[in-house]
Design an enzyme around this catalytic site. Structure first.
Site, PDB file in Angstrom:
ATOM      1  N   SER A   1     -23.223  35.437 -68.983  1.00 48.21           N
ATOM      2  CA  SER A   1     -24.124  36.013 -69.991  1.00 48.21           C
ATOM      3  C   SER A   1     -23.332  36.773 -71.046  1.00 48.21           C
ATOM      4  O   SER A   1     -23.716  36.812 -72.224  1.00 48.21           O
ATOM      5  CB  SER A   1     -25.156  36.936 -69.333  1.00 48.21           C
ATOM      6  OG  SER A   1     -24.519  37.909 -68.527  1.00 48.21           O
ATOM      7  N   GLY A  60     -19.398  43.369 -56.669  1.00 47.43           N
ATOM      8  CA  GLY A  60     -20.465  42.495 -56.200  1.00 47.43           C
ATOM      9  C   GLY A  60     -21.730  43.251 -55.835  1.00 47.43           C
ATOM     10  O   GLY A  60     -21.684  44.422 -55.473  1.00 47.43           O
ATOM     11  N   ASP A 110     -19.959  46.603 -65.221  1.00 47.79           N
ATOM     12  CA  ASP A 110     -20.016  46.064 -63.860  1.00 47.79           C
ATOM     13  C   ASP A 110     -18.912  46.738 -63.046  1.00 47.79           C
ATOM     14  O   ASP A 110     -17.784  46.834 -63.523  1.00 47.79           O
ATOM     15  CB  ASP A 110     -19.790  44.543 -63.882  1.00 47.79           C
ATOM     16  CG  ASP A 110     -20.255  43.859 -62.600  1.00 47.79           C
ATOM     17  OD1 ASP A 110     -19.937  44.357 -61.499  1.00 47.79           O
ATOM     18  OD2 ASP A 110     -20.922  42.823 -62.703  1.00 47.79           O
ATOM     19  N   GLY A 140     -24.216  44.291 -65.169  1.00 45.69           N
ATOM     20  CA  GLY A 140     -24.086  43.207 -64.195  1.00 45.69           C
ATOM     21  C   GLY A 140     -23.458  41.985 -64.820  1.00 45.69           C
ATOM     22  O   GLY A 140     -24.092  40.941 -64.960  1.00 45.69           O
ATOM     23  N   HIS A 156     -29.953  44.118 -57.106  1.00 46.83           N
ATOM     24  CA  HIS A 156     -31.357  43.787 -56.883  1.00 46.83           C
ATOM     25  C   HIS A 156     -32.042  44.693 -55.872  1.00 46.83           C
ATOM     26  O   HIS A 156     -33.187  44.448 -55.504  1.00 46.83           O
ATOM     27  CB  HIS A 156     -31.501  42.331 -56.446  1.00 46.83           C
ATOM     28  CG  HIS A 156     -31.277  41.363 -57.570  1.00 46.83           C
ATOM     29  ND1 HIS A 156     -31.371  40.003 -57.408  1.00 46.83           N
ATOM     30  CD2 HIS A 156     -30.988  41.571 -58.862  1.00 46.83           C
ATOM     31  CE1 HIS A 156     -31.133  39.406 -58.558  1.00 46.83           C
ATOM     32  NE2 HIS A 156     -30.898  40.327 -59.468  1.00 46.83           N
ATOM     33  N   SER A 161     -23.291  52.237 -62.813  1.00 38.85           N
ATOM     34  CA  SER A 161     -24.212  52.536 -63.903  1.00 38.85           C
ATOM     35  C   SER A 161     -24.287  54.035 -64.205  1.00 38.85           C
ATOM     36  O   SER A 161     -24.224  54.455 -65.360  1.00 38.85           O
ATOM     37  CB  SER A 161     -25.601  52.007 -63.528  1.00 38.85           C
ATOM     38  OG  SER A 161     -26.277  51.489 -64.634  1.00 38.85           O
ATOM     39  N   ASP A 199     -29.078  43.122 -65.528  1.00 36.59           N
ATOM     40  CA  ASP A 199     -28.859  42.015 -64.594  1.00 36.59           C
ATOM     41  C   ASP A 199     -27.970  42.510 -63.461  1.00 36.59           C
ATOM     42  O   ASP A 199     -27.041  41.840 -63.032  1.00 36.59           O
ATOM     43  CB  ASP A 199     -28.209  40.843 -65.350  1.00 36.59           C
ATOM     44  CG  ASP A 199     -28.195  39.566 -64.531  1.00 36.59           C
ATOM     45  OD1 ASP A 199     -28.971  39.455 -63.564  1.00 36.59           O
ATOM     46  OD2 ASP A 199     -27.396  38.670 -64.866  1.00 36.59           O
ATOM     47  N   HIS A 227     -33.250  40.382 -66.192  1.00 37.64           N
ATOM     48  CA  HIS A 227     -33.069  39.083 -65.541  1.00 37.64           C
ATOM     49  C   HIS A 227     -33.601  39.070 -64.113  1.00 37.64           C
ATOM     50  O   HIS A 227     -33.717  40.100 -63.478  1.00 37.64           O
ATOM     51  CB  HIS A 227     -31.576  38.709 -65.522  1.00 37.64           C
ATOM     52  CG  HIS A 227     -31.332  37.252 -65.251  1.00 37.64           C
ATOM     53  ND1 HIS A 227     -30.405  36.812 -64.344  1.00 37.64           N
ATOM     54  CD2 HIS A 227     -31.909  36.149 -65.788  1.00 37.64           C
ATOM     55  CE1 HIS A 227     -30.404  35.478 -64.344  1.00 37.64           C
ATOM     56  NE2 HIS A 227     -31.314  35.056 -65.197  1.00 37.64           N
ATOM     57  N   ASP A 228     -33.903  37.862 -63.647  1.00 37.23           N
ATOM     58  CA  ASP A 228     -34.303  37.614 -62.255  1.00 37.23           C
ATOM     59  C   ASP A 228     -35.700  38.118 -61.930  1.00 37.23           C
ATOM     60  O   ASP A 228     -35.925  38.794 -60.929  1.00 37.23           O
ATOM     61  CB  ASP A 228     -33.277  38.203 -61.263  1.00 37.23           C
ATOM     62  CG  ASP A 228     -31.916  37.548 -61.402  1.00 37.23           C
ATOM     63  OD1 ASP A 228     -31.869  36.319 -61.572  1.00 37.23           O
ATOM     64  OD2 ASP A 228     -30.904  38.269 -61.390  1.00 37.23           O
TER      65      ASP A 228
HETATM   66 MG    MG Z   1     -29.172  37.715 -62.618  1.00 34.23          MG
END
Ligand code: MG
Length: 207
Positions: free
Chosen positions: A49, A72, A68, A43, A141, A121, A138, A166-167
């Site tokens: 990052s 998006g 990635d 991501g 979600h 992935s 990351d 992350h998140d």
């Molecule tokens: Mg994030």
């Protein structure tokens, strides 16, 4: 906050959702670990990052694999909350963050450190054999995306390597709970030592 050598003065202008203390933590762990092997992040988006990780890897002559598909996540799509019109390819009717990513990595002087993997992935993991010193998740979600990232990559972490997620939001109103779900999964797996959290970044060390 410690100073990071060569961190671009305009790092805050790189689009992304990484807080400064989280970037510092990624940098410090990558600096400690990347002499032992490469770092993989899932991501990359516009590369914020990636720059923190890349600067650390460069000091060890190591590599960041920046995975990635650059189409998006759910929340970046047209009409969604985090949609950015500047990253939208109207001709193809698709998100495309790769061009912006490449520019940012180039301007940060990290072309020889960062290896972009423009793929999903599962496709990227299919023939993967290289042990990883650090994995930073990351990505998407949705629960499916987070579980896929977790299942595809954590098995490639070397002993003593660090998994960063992350998140992590304690309150569901702050954001989706899928990253938290894989974080809990990792913590209860018995495979990791808990290194605590920095802001919304969870850190675990592979035993
Ligand atoms: Mg994030």
């Amino acid at each position: 906050m410690s100073m990071i050598p060569d961190l671009p003065a305009d790092i805050d202008r790189v689009k992304g959702f990484l807080a400064e203390d989280e970037g510092q933590a990624l940098y410090q762990h990558a600096l400690q670990l990347s002499a032992r092997g490469p770092v993989l992040e899932i991501g990359s988006y516009c590369g914020k990052s990636t720059i923190y990780l890349g600067l650390a890897c460069r000091r060890n002559n190591s590599t960041v694999f920046a995975l990635d598909h650059h189409r998006g996540s759910e929340e970046h799509q047209l009409g969604e909350l985090f949609h950015d019109p500047a990253l939208y390819d109207a001709d193809g009717d698709v998100m495309d963050s790769f061009r912006e990513f490449r520019g940012n990595i180039h301007r940060a002087g990290l072309d020889e450190v960062v290896v972009p993997l423009v793929a999903g992935s599962e496709a990227a993991a299919r023939h993967w054999r290289t042990p990883l010193a650090m994995v930073f998740i990351d990505g998407g979600h949705s629960l499916a995306a987070a579980l896929t990232d977790y299942r595809c990559w954590t098995g490639h972490l070397m002993r003593g390597g660090v998994l960063a997620i992350h998140d992590l939001f304690d309150d569901a109103h702050q954001g989706g709970q899928a990253p938290y779900a894989i974080y809990r999964m990792a913590r209860s797996s018995g495979l990791f030592e808990d290194l605590g959290r920095i802001n919304s970044l969870g850190l675990l060390r592979r035993l």
